[in-house]
Structures are given as C-alpha cells and as structure tokens.
Design a protein around this motif. Structure first.
Motif, PDB file in Angstrom:
ATOM      1  N   LEU A 108      11.810 -14.171  48.435  1.00  0.00           N
ATOM      2  CA  LEU A 108      12.488 -13.768  49.662  1.00  0.00           C
ATOM      3  C   LEU A 108      12.062 -14.597  50.877  1.00  0.00           C
ATOM      4  O   LEU A 108      12.656 -14.471  51.945  1.00  0.00           O
ATOM      5  CB  LEU A 108      12.230 -12.289  49.955  1.00  0.00           C
ATOM      6  CG  LEU A 108      12.745 -11.286  48.917  1.00  0.00           C
ATOM      7  CD1 LEU A 108      12.427  -9.860  49.365  1.00  0.00           C
ATOM      8  CD2 LEU A 108      14.237 -11.456  48.692  1.00  0.00           C
ATOM      9  N   PHE A 109      11.040 -15.434  50.716  1.00  0.00           N
ATOM     10  CA  PHE A 109      10.473 -16.160  51.855  1.00  0.00           C
ATOM     11  C   PHE A 109      10.451 -17.659  51.563  1.00  0.00           C
ATOM     12  O   PHE A 109       9.815 -18.104  50.605  1.00  0.00           O
ATOM     13  CB  PHE A 109       9.049 -15.683  52.133  1.00  0.00           C
ATOM     14  CG  PHE A 109       8.942 -14.214  52.436  1.00  0.00           C
ATOM     15  CD1 PHE A 109       8.958 -13.760  53.742  1.00  0.00           C
ATOM     16  CD2 PHE A 109       8.838 -13.285  51.405  1.00  0.00           C
ATOM     17  CE1 PHE A 109       8.860 -12.400  54.026  1.00  0.00           C
ATOM     18  CE2 PHE A 109       8.740 -11.923  51.671  1.00  0.00           C
ATOM     19  CZ  PHE A 109       8.758 -11.481  52.995  1.00  0.00           C
ATOM     20  N   SER A 110      11.124 -18.446  52.399  1.00  0.00           N
ATOM     21  CA  SER A 110      11.060 -19.900  52.242  1.00  0.00           C
ATOM     22  C   SER A 110       9.833 -20.467  52.939  1.00  0.00           C
ATOM     23  O   SER A 110       9.265 -21.471  52.507  1.00  0.00           O
ATOM     24  CB  SER A 110      12.328 -20.562  52.782  1.00  0.00           C
ATOM     25  OG  SER A 110      12.471 -20.309  54.177  1.00  0.00           O
ATOM     26  N   LYS A 111       9.406 -19.825  54.017  1.00  0.00           N
ATOM     27  CA  LYS A 111       8.157 -20.191  54.699  1.00  0.00           C
ATOM     28  C   LYS A 111       7.736 -19.036  55.600  1.00  0.00           C
ATOM     29  O   LYS A 111       8.550 -18.196  55.988  1.00  0.00           O
ATOM     30  CB  LYS A 111       8.297 -21.483  55.493  1.00  0.00           C
ATOM     31  CG  LYS A 111       8.937 -21.320  56.860  1.00  0.00           C
ATOM     32  CD  LYS A 111       8.847 -22.576  57.718  1.00  0.00           C
ATOM     33  CE  LYS A 111       9.922 -23.565  57.358  1.00  0.00           C
ATOM     34  NZ  LYS A 111      10.081 -24.625  58.408  1.00  0.00           N
ATOM     35  N   ILE A 112       6.449 -19.028  55.929  1.00  0.00           N
ATOM     36  CA  ILE A 112       5.898 -18.042  56.861  1.00  0.00           C
ATOM     37  C   ILE A 112       5.278 -18.791  58.034  1.00  0.00           C
ATOM     38  O   ILE A 112       4.467 -19.703  57.838  1.00  0.00           O
ATOM     39  CB  ILE A 112       4.838 -17.158  56.176  1.00  0.00           C
ATOM     40  CG1 ILE A 112       5.503 -16.273  55.108  1.00  0.00           C
ATOM     41  CG2 ILE A 112       4.103 -16.293  57.207  1.00  0.00           C
ATOM     42  CD1 ILE A 112       4.520 -15.537  54.232  1.00  0.00           C
ATOM     43  N   VAL A 113       5.706 -18.428  59.231  1.00  0.00           N
ATOM     44  CA  VAL A 113       5.101 -18.962  60.454  1.00  0.00           C
ATOM     45  C   VAL A 113       4.227 -17.852  61.028  1.00  0.00           C
ATOM     46  O   VAL A 113       4.728 -16.806  61.453  1.00  0.00           O
ATOM     47  CB  VAL A 113       6.168 -19.409  61.470  1.00  0.00           C
ATOM     48  CG1 VAL A 113       5.499 -19.965  62.723  1.00  0.00           C
ATOM     49  CG2 VAL A 113       7.099 -20.449  60.848  1.00  0.00           C
ATOM     50  N   ALA A 114       2.932 -18.069  60.995  1.00  0.00           N
ATOM     51  CA  ALA A 114       1.960 -17.034  61.376  1.00  0.00           C
ATOM     52  C   ALA A 114       1.374 -17.373  62.741  1.00  0.00           C
ATOM     53  O   ALA A 114       0.684 -18.378  62.895  1.00  0.00           O
ATOM     54  CB  ALA A 114       0.861 -16.933  60.330  1.00  0.00           C
ATOM     55  N   LEU A 115       1.635 -16.524  63.723  1.00  0.00           N
ATOM     56  CA  LEU A 115       1.159 -16.732  65.087  1.00  0.00           C
ATOM     57  C   LEU A 115       0.045 -15.734  65.402  1.00  0.00           C
ATOM     58  O   LEU A 115       0.246 -14.526  65.290  1.00  0.00           O
ATOM     59  CB  LEU A 115       2.325 -16.550  66.078  1.00  0.00           C
ATOM     60  CG  LEU A 115       2.002 -16.618  67.566  1.00  0.00           C
ATOM     61  CD1 LEU A 115       1.502 -18.010  67.949  1.00  0.00           C
ATOM     62  CD2 LEU A 115       3.233 -16.233  68.403  1.00  0.00           C
ATOM     63  N   SER A 116      -1.120 -16.241  65.776  1.00  0.00           N
ATOM     64  CA  SER A 116      -2.263 -15.388  66.160  1.00  0.00           C
ATOM     65  C   SER A 116      -2.651 -14.433  65.036  1.00  0.00           C
ATOM     66  O   SER A 116      -2.834 -13.236  65.257  1.00  0.00           O
ATOM     67  CB  SER A 116      -1.944 -14.598  67.437  1.00  0.00           C
ATOM     68  OG  SER A 116      -1.483 -15.437  68.469  1.00  0.00           O
ATOM     69  N   ALA A 117      -2.788 -14.965  63.828  1.00  0.00           N
ATOM     70  CA  ALA A 117      -3.031 -14.134  62.643  1.00  0.00           C
ATOM     71  C   ALA A 117      -4.508 -14.075  62.291  1.00  0.00           C
ATOM     72  O   ALA A 117      -5.249 -15.047  62.481  1.00  0.00           O
ATOM     73  CB  ALA A 117      -2.252 -14.695  61.453  1.00  0.00           C
TER      74      ALA A 117
END
Length: 274
Positions: free
Chosen positions: A115-124
C-alpha cells in the motif's frame, strides 16, 4: 469504534482533494490536526490526489470515539490508517507522516507494504526515552514532570509547551496555531496520547520495514535530537535517506514553511537515489 464500517471516513474527518495523479496521504502528529499541512496542500493538489485525516483523539474528532485501550499503543493508530486506505480503495500511496504519524506509517507498512510506495517521515522518533547507547532526548524524570504538568493544569502546560515545541515565542503565528489545536483536545485524552507516544519503544520494528523511507529532520528539535534521524537511517532495513534541514522546532512545516515545504515537495515528487 468499529473501524471496519463506513463510519471510519467520517470519524477521522477524511478529505480527498486534488485532480488525480499519485495519491499522497498526509498524517499529523500529537497536538495538531490536518490543518498543520495548510502550507503544503496547495502545492500538491494540482499534481496529486491528496488524502487528509485526523488521528483519533485530535480536537476535531468526537471524543466519544476515543478508545483508551486501543490507543494505549501506537499500533492502534496504524490499524486506523490501514482502515482508511481500505475504505478509500487506495492500492498505493506516498505517505507523509509528521512526528508519531511517521512511525504509524512505518508500522502500517510492515503489514501492508504493497500500500506504500514510499514514506516521508518528518520529525520522527522510534523512542523518546534515553537508553544504553541511545539518546532519545528525555529521561524518565522529564516525562514524569511533563505528565504531571498536564494533569495539574492543562492550560498552563499548553502555554509553556507550545513555544518550546515550536521553537518560537508565544506571539508567533505557528505557536498560536499549535496552542489552538492543543487546547481543542480534551485534557484527559491529550494526557493519554502523550503517555502512549513518549513511553513507546518501536526500535525493534525498524528492521522489518521494506518500503523506502525519506527521513526529514530540523537541525534543532526539542523533542527529537538530530542523532535520532541517523539512528533511523542505520536501523531501517529498507532503503532510506536523511535530510537535516536548517529549520528549528518540532513542527517546521508550520514554523518554517519557506524552508520545509520545498524539501517536502522534493521528497514527495522525486525518488532520490539512496
């Protein structure tokens, strides 16, 4: 709340915007709601289908739907995310998660990487507490003081916490905006959510992630030391990349949109070699 029913979209205030193109799902962090993406959404809708939703417990959601047992772990939020994607019949998305929602997306991707092509993680951060050979930024005594302040006088706590988290003074627009969304949350729910987030340890899951992750971090963040982004990069099994921005604070998409929005767009729209 039964998230298998059609009520899931209404309960999470789901909105779908844009004119087609790749689907981008935007998920907010603790103390905010989907309005935290107000500077990013106008830049996305021309080329993307944009999905916004509110985490259960945010001030915009019905507090009667908040299940204290379900949301005692971050996994409860990951189940909500998967239910929203299923309800919208999304087969693949670019997931942008801020703070705890970045980890929510990472957890959800472990069970449904398709379900996810990429994850952009901000302040994780996978863990906020310090540990042997790990600097998360907080000691147990720090969290005890934080939770006690929330219990004793929530309004006073918000007035002190918001400027520290944003990294600006009380008169700034970003601090006022964060204060507004914090005040919208029922205090007992805010305390429960904070306890879940700040006491969680999800480091063991990082080696199970197969979806590419783009880790974005402010150069100065009260809640997440810069070293945490490098820890994520080392521990993630998937391909990952780290970009430390010149912004300050834990909500840089609000406090420094002129710096952060172009960086977010770059990582959303382009597959950067990792």
């Amino acid at each position: 709340m039964d998230t298998t029913t059609g009520l899931v979209l209404q309960a999470h205030n789901v909105r779908v915007l844009g004119n087609g193109g790749p689907t981008v799902v935007l998920a907010h962090g603790f103390g905010t709601d989907q309005s935290v993406w107000k500077h990013l959404v106008p830049r996305l809708v021309a080329k993307h289908r944009v999905v916004l939703y509110d985490n259960m417990g945010a001030g915009t959601t019905d507090p009667d739907y908040f299940d204290f047992d379900r949301y005692a772990t971050v996994e409860g939020y990951a189940c909500d995310l998967l239910a929203i994607l299923e309800e919208l019949c999304i087969s693949s998305c670019i997931f942008v998660g801020h703070s705890v929602s970045a980890i929510v997306g990472i957890l959800a991707s472990i069970s449904r990487p398709d379900l996810f092509s990429k994850i952009v993680a901000l302040s994780a951060s996978p863990r906020y507490l310090n540990d042997l050979d790990y600097f998360g930024g907080f000691e147990h005594s720090d969290l005890d003081q934080l939770f006690e302040a929330m219990k004793s006088n929530y309004s006073a706590w918000v007035s002190g916490f918001a400027p520290l988290a944003v990294g600006d003074d009380m008169d700034s627009v970003a601090v006022q905006e964060f204060s507004r969304t914090l005040f919208n949350i029922r205090p007992d729910i805010a305390l429960s959510v904070a306890q879940t987030i700040f006491t969680s340890d999800l480091r063991e899951y990082l080696g199970m992630v197969t979806v590419p992750c783009h880790i974005l971090q402010s150069s100065k963040d009260l809640a997440v030391p810069v070293g945490v982004s490098e820890f994520l990069h080392r521990r993630l099994y998937c391909k990952s990349i780290v970009e430390v921005m010149t912004s300050e604070g834990h909500l840089p998409q609000l406090s420094s949109p002129e710096i952060v929005i172009p960086v977010l767009l770059k990582h959303i729209e382009h597959d950067i070699a990792v």
